[in-house]
Design a protein around this motif. Sequence first.
Motif, PDB file in Angstrom:
ATOM      1  N   ALA A 180       0.832  -1.213   0.000  1.00 37.59           N
ATOM      2  CA  ALA A 180       0.000   0.000   0.000  1.00 37.59           C
ATOM      3  C   ALA A 180       0.860   1.254   0.000  1.00 37.59           C
ATOM      4  O   ALA A 180       0.546   2.236  -0.687  1.00 37.59           O
ATOM      5  CB  ALA A 180      -0.930  -0.017   1.218  1.00 37.59           C
ATOM      6  N   ASP A 181       1.963   1.243   0.736  1.00 33.49           N
ATOM      7  CA  ASP A 181       2.855   2.412   0.764  1.00 33.49           C
ATOM      8  C   ASP A 181       3.479   2.651  -0.600  1.00 33.49           C
ATOM      9  O   ASP A 181       3.576   3.793  -1.069  1.00 33.49           O
ATOM     10  CB  ASP A 181       3.944   2.212   1.817  1.00 33.49           C
ATOM     11  CG  ASP A 181       3.374   2.225   3.232  1.00 33.49           C
ATOM     12  OD1 ASP A 181       2.241   2.718   3.403  1.00 33.49           O
ATOM     13  OD2 ASP A 181       4.073   1.747   4.155  1.00 33.49           O
ATOM     14  N   VAL A 182       3.911   1.571  -1.266  1.00 35.69           N
ATOM     15  CA  VAL A 182       4.520   1.711  -2.592  1.00 35.69           C
ATOM     16  C   VAL A 182       3.501   2.245  -3.589  1.00 35.69           C
ATOM     17  O   VAL A 182       3.799   3.129  -4.413  1.00 35.69           O
ATOM     18  CB  VAL A 182       5.076   0.359  -3.056  1.00 35.69           C
ATOM     19  CG1 VAL A 182       5.521   0.429  -4.511  1.00 35.69           C
ATOM     20  CG2 VAL A 182       6.251  -0.061  -2.178  1.00 35.69           C
ATOM     21  N   SER A 183       2.261   1.730  -3.505  1.00 31.67           N
ATOM     22  CA  SER A 183       1.216   2.207  -4.426  1.00 31.67           C
ATOM     23  C   SER A 183       0.907   3.669  -4.178  1.00 31.67           C
ATOM     24  O   SER A 183       0.679   4.443  -5.113  1.00 31.67           O
ATOM     25  CB  SER A 183      -0.052   1.364  -4.235  1.00 31.67           C
ATOM     26  OG  SER A 183       0.214   0.001  -4.503  1.00 31.67           O
ATOM     27  N   ALA A 184       0.903   4.079  -2.926  1.00 34.25           N
ATOM     28  CA  ALA A 184       0.636   5.477  -2.618  1.00 34.25           C
ATOM     29  C   ALA A 184       1.745   6.385  -3.145  1.00 34.25           C
ATOM     30  O   ALA A 184       1.489   7.463  -3.666  1.00 34.25           O
ATOM     31  CB  ALA A 184       0.481   5.658  -1.104  1.00 34.25           C
ATOM     32  N   ASP A 185       2.992   5.911  -3.025  1.00 31.59           N
ATOM     33  CA  ASP A 185       4.110   6.710  -3.538  1.00 31.59           C
ATOM     34  C   ASP A 185       4.061   6.830  -5.053  1.00 31.59           C
ATOM     35  O   ASP A 185       4.347   7.890  -5.622  1.00 31.59           O
ATOM     36  CB  ASP A 185       5.437   6.081  -3.110  1.00 31.59           C
ATOM     37  CG  ASP A 185       5.629   6.158  -1.596  1.00 31.59           C
ATOM     38  OD1 ASP A 185       4.959   7.003  -0.967  1.00 31.59           O
ATOM     39  OD2 ASP A 185       6.435   5.368  -1.063  1.00 31.59           O
ATOM     40  N   GLU A 186       3.692   5.749  -5.743  1.00 31.13           N
ATOM     41  CA  GLU A 186       3.621   5.801  -7.203  1.00 31.13           C
ATOM     42  C   GLU A 186       2.463   6.669  -7.676  1.00 31.13           C
ATOM     43  O   GLU A 186       2.522   7.314  -8.716  1.00 31.13           O
ATOM     44  CB  GLU A 186       3.474   4.383  -7.753  1.00 31.13           C
ATOM     45  CG  GLU A 186       4.725   3.528  -7.545  1.00 31.13           C
ATOM     46  CD  GLU A 186       4.507   2.112  -8.050  1.00 31.13           C
ATOM     47  OE1 GLU A 186       3.347   1.788  -8.411  1.00 31.13           O
ATOM     48  OE2 GLU A 186       5.494   1.342  -8.085  1.00 31.13           O
ATOM     49  N   GLY A 187       1.364   6.698  -6.923  1.00 26.89           N
ATOM     50  CA  GLY A 187       0.195   7.473  -7.328  1.00 26.89           C
ATOM     51  C   GLY A 187       0.275   8.939  -6.979  1.00 26.89           C
ATOM     52  O   GLY A 187      -0.541   9.739  -7.447  1.00 26.89           O
TER      53      GLY A 187
END
Length: 222
Positions: A180-187
Amino acid sequence: MITVHLRLFTYSLKGGLVLKRWAIFIVVIFVVGLICNWFWKELSPNQYGPLADVTWKTNGFPNTVHVHLEDEQGRPLAKTLLTVYTNDDAFDFTTNLQGDAKIVCSGQVLFGIESQHRTVFSKSLAMYTGSPSLADGLDFHIVAKRPDLISRGAGIYEEMKREEELLEVLKKNEEARKTADVSADEGATPPSDENDAEEPAQPNTDSEDDSTPATKDSSGEQ
C-alpha cells in the motif's frame, strides 16, 4: 416299557458324558489359546493398546534405548516425559522438539515404557523370555492414539501452531502495508517545474500610465 425307559436313560446318560467331554476339550483349547496369545504378545515386536501403538526393533548401541514419539498424523510430540523400566532400575528422559529421546540404561531386559506416567508398553515376562533385550540396543516407535493423555507435546504443538499462524498473519499484514505504501508513492503527483519556478515579474503599469499622457501632450503641441 421298562426296557424302553432304561435305554432312553442310558442314551441320555451317554449323551451327557459326551457333552461333558466336549466341554472339557473346548475349555482346554481356550486356555491353551490364551496362553499362546499371551506368549505371542510377549515375544511380538508390536504392541497395540488403547493409548498408543508401539513397534520396536533391535538397533543401536548396547544398553541404549531410543524412542520416537508422534501422533497418528505423524506430528512429533515434544517435551514429553518418558520412563523406561528395566530389570535393574527406572530411567527418565524427555523427548526433544522432533519427538526423539535417547538414554543409556543398565540391565539386561526392558519391562515397560511409561509416557507422562501412563503405561504405553509392557512386557511382564521379559525376564523369562529375554525380550526385549538391551544387549544390542533398542529402537522404539510409539504412535500416540491419545496424545492429550500421554504427552505434553500435544498442547505444545497446538501452541506452536497458533504462534506460526499468528506470525503468518503478521507477515501478510506487513507485506500488505508495504504494498500500500509503494502504491501510494507511485500514485502521488510529482511537483511541476512551473510551480517551483519563480513567477515572472509583472510589468510596471504605473510607469506606462505616467508616460502616456506626456506623449499626448507633446503631440498636441506640435
